[in-house]
Design a protein around this motif. Structure first.
Motif, PDB file in Angstrom:
ATOM      1  N   VAL A   1      50.538  32.944 106.901  1.00  0.00           N
ATOM      2  CA  VAL A   1      49.741  34.057 106.379  1.00  0.00           C
ATOM      3  C   VAL A   1      48.385  34.097 107.087  1.00  0.00           C
TER       4      VAL A   1
ATOM      5  N   VAL B   1      47.013  37.284 109.574  1.00  0.00           N
ATOM      6  CA  VAL B   1      45.830  38.120 109.333  1.00  0.00           C
ATOM      7  C   VAL B   1      44.784  37.934 110.440  1.00  0.00           C
TER       8      VAL B   1
ATOM      9  N   ILE C   1      48.492  45.870 109.138  1.00  0.00           N
ATOM     10  CA  ILE C   1      49.488  45.048 108.455  1.00  0.00           C
ATOM     11  C   ILE C   1      50.278  45.894 107.459  1.00  0.00           C
TER      12      ILE C   1
ATOM     13  N   VAL D   1      52.483  45.931 104.105  1.00  0.00           N
ATOM     14  CA  VAL D   1      52.555  45.119 102.890  1.00  0.00           C
ATOM     15  C   VAL D   1      53.635  45.668 101.979  1.00  0.00           C
TER      16      VAL D   1
ATOM     17  N   LEU E   1      54.309  40.433 104.284  1.00  0.00           N
ATOM     18  CA  LEU E   1      53.356  40.950 105.265  1.00  0.00           C
ATOM     19  C   LEU E   1      54.039  41.060 106.625  1.00  0.00           C
TER      20      LEU E   1
ATOM     21  N   SER F   1      55.984  38.159 110.730  1.00  0.00           N
ATOM     22  CA  SER F   1      55.980  38.379 109.284  1.00  0.00           C
ATOM     23  C   SER F   1      55.590  37.108 108.549  1.00  0.00           C
TER      24      SER F   1
ATOM     25  N   PHE G   1      43.284  40.404  99.448  1.00  0.00           N
ATOM     26  CA  PHE G   1      43.265  41.780  99.978  1.00  0.00           C
ATOM     27  C   PHE G   1      41.906  42.440  99.807  1.00  0.00           C
TER      28      PHE G   1
ATOM     29  N   PHE H   1      45.899  48.662 106.083  1.00  0.00           N
ATOM     30  CA  PHE H   1      47.176  48.311 105.454  1.00  0.00           C
ATOM     31  C   PHE H   1      48.079  49.536 105.322  1.00  0.00           C
TER      32      PHE H   1
ATOM     33  N   SER I   1      45.468  51.732 101.180  1.00  0.00           N
ATOM     34  CA  SER I   1      46.586  51.660 102.121  1.00  0.00           C
ATOM     35  C   SER I   1      47.083  53.058 102.458  1.00  0.00           C
TER      36      SER I   1
END
Length: 437
Positions: A6, A10, A16, A18, A39, A47, A70, A79, A95
């Motif tokens: 993770v 990022v 990304i 989600v 992700l 991923s 987040f 996102f 997002s």
């Protein structure tokens, strides 16, 4: 706190995808619990997952931990999600909705985006490896060329206003009498949670008009003749009621706004037009005949005899220009948010069909202008907006707290775009009577 995969994802990606797998597939997102967060980095194609409650992996993480992550990443990352309205039930994430972005390219992709997980099984017993494999497969079908359209005003209208307001309606739920609900909707008792059922709006439709069903119950078309509406009542019991605001002559009034026609104030639209169309007709038959004739002509080919009436003449002029613009440009733009309706959005386009697509799109835009104002107004109230159909809004009113003044305020908000509105109230959705507020 979070795994290396993770953290690496990022760091290596600023864009990304989600998605969230809930514990139970049959439960509505409003009453479901997140099991796992997936992700996918659009730059690297890698991923990762954050497990919260899935049985496959031990975890010490909570949904609050995910929200905190987040909240921090929103400052630096962009996102994307497959269904923003659904995600909002779990996570208030800024997002962009991939299904909306892809809608004009391939409707099959949109269908797959929203149904990629195993709907037939409980999500928490399906191995995470299967969920992850399906998630990655769908991520790899994303057409990156559409991502540049996130600033389009039409897209933003649906991504923000429509998604967020419909999520509020879904979250509010609709109170039911369980005995009546079971009688009219057999084997659907599992849909009732704490005396409420939850609707689910789908606006990935060709016209953009939301459909609304969940668990096999079509909340957009509850039959008025079978008594099934009696199952829906107020959660506030004897101190509450259902209150419906109904747009009167909604489509003729929308058309008037599109063509720049002004009806006189305080007139019945159908009676006003009817007297011009059928000057010698008896009053008892006038309105019903006028309604039928208007809809035959605005949804079909215009009768030339009506063109002597200014309203219909303006409609004919508008349709001609709309059709010419569509043929020249390959699209038409909606009146409020300038959403493009492309030629590939309209199967076998014709002058009449293009006009009808514009009419339904305008209906959605004008409706959500009202819904947005109403949800903001109700934010500090006990009264809740619980159901939207194309020409009406249904509220669950806490009479002892909010009272009749609030009902009048809601009607005023609905009338702000110069639409005519009727008010109805009742102890259940089947026994609504016309009231004056």
């Amino acid at each position: 706190m979070f795994s290396k995969s993770v953290n690496d994802l990022v760091k290596e990606n600023t864009e990304i995808v989600v998605d969230i797998i809930p514990l139970f597939n049959r439960l509505h997102p409003a009453v479901n619990t997140p099991a796992t967060v997936f992700l996918f980095g659009l730059q690297t194609g890698k991923s990762a997952m954050i497990n919260i409650l899935h049985y496959d992996l031990p975890t010490t993480l909570t949904l609050d931990d995910v929200k905190g992550l987040f909240l921090e990443l929103e400052k630096t990352h962009v996102f994307f999600v497959f269904n923003r309205k659904r995600i909002l039930h779990f996570l208030n994430l800024k997002s962009f909705d991939l299904s909306l972005l892809h809608k004009h390219i391939d409707s099959d992709i949109v269908e797959n985006f929203d149904n990629y997980n195993l709907r037939g099984e409980e999500a928490h017993v399906t191995p995470l490896s299967i969920h992850l494999s399906l998630f990655k497969k769908k991520c790899k079908t994303i057409d990156k060329s559409v991502l540049k359209n996130v600033t389009d005003s039409g897209f933003m209208f649906y991504n923000s206003s429509v998604s967020e307001n419909l999520q509020i309606l879904e979250q509010n739920g609709i109170s039911v009498d369980i005995k009546q609900f079971s009688q009219h909707f057999p084997n659907k008792e599992y849909l009732v949670k704490n005396g409420l059922v939850y609707s689910e709006y789908n606006f990935y439709t060709l016209t953009g008009r939301p459909a609304n069903s969940f668990g096999g119950v079509n909340y957009s078309a509850l039959n008025k003749k079978t008594g099934c509406r009696k199952a829906f009542n107020s959660r506030y019991g004897n101190t509450g009621c259902l209150y419906m605001l109904d747009f009167s002559a909604f489509h003729p009034c929308i058309i008037a706004k599109l063509i720049g026609y002004k009806f006189p104030e305080d007139v019945n639209v159908y009676e006003y037009l009817g007297k011009q169309m059928f000057p010698d007709m008896q009053q008892s038959e006038l309105i019903s005949t006028t309604k039928k004739t208007i809809f035959q002509n605005i949804y079909g080919n215009m009768n030339h005899s009506l063109l002597k009436i200014p309203y219909f003449f303006k409609i004919a002029q508008y349709c001609e220009k709309l059709w010419a613009d569509f043929q020249t440009n390959g699209f038409i733009s909606t009146p409020v948010y300038q959403r493009k309706i492309l030629n590939i959005d309209i199967p076998d386009p014709s002058r009449t069909k293009v006009f009808n697509y514009m009419l339904q799109a305008a209906e959605v835009e004008f409706s959500f202008d009202s819904i947005d104002k109403i949800n903001k107004f109700l934010k500090t109230k006990k009264t809740k907006l619980i159901l939207y159909t194309y020409d009406s809004l249904l509220f669950d009113v806490a009479l002892d707290v909010d009272g009749l003044v609030m009902m009048k305020d809601l009607k005023h908000l609905m009338q702000q775009n110069d639409f005519r509105v009727k008010s109805f109230a009742g102890k259940n959705y089947d026994e609504m009577i016309l009231i004056d507020v």
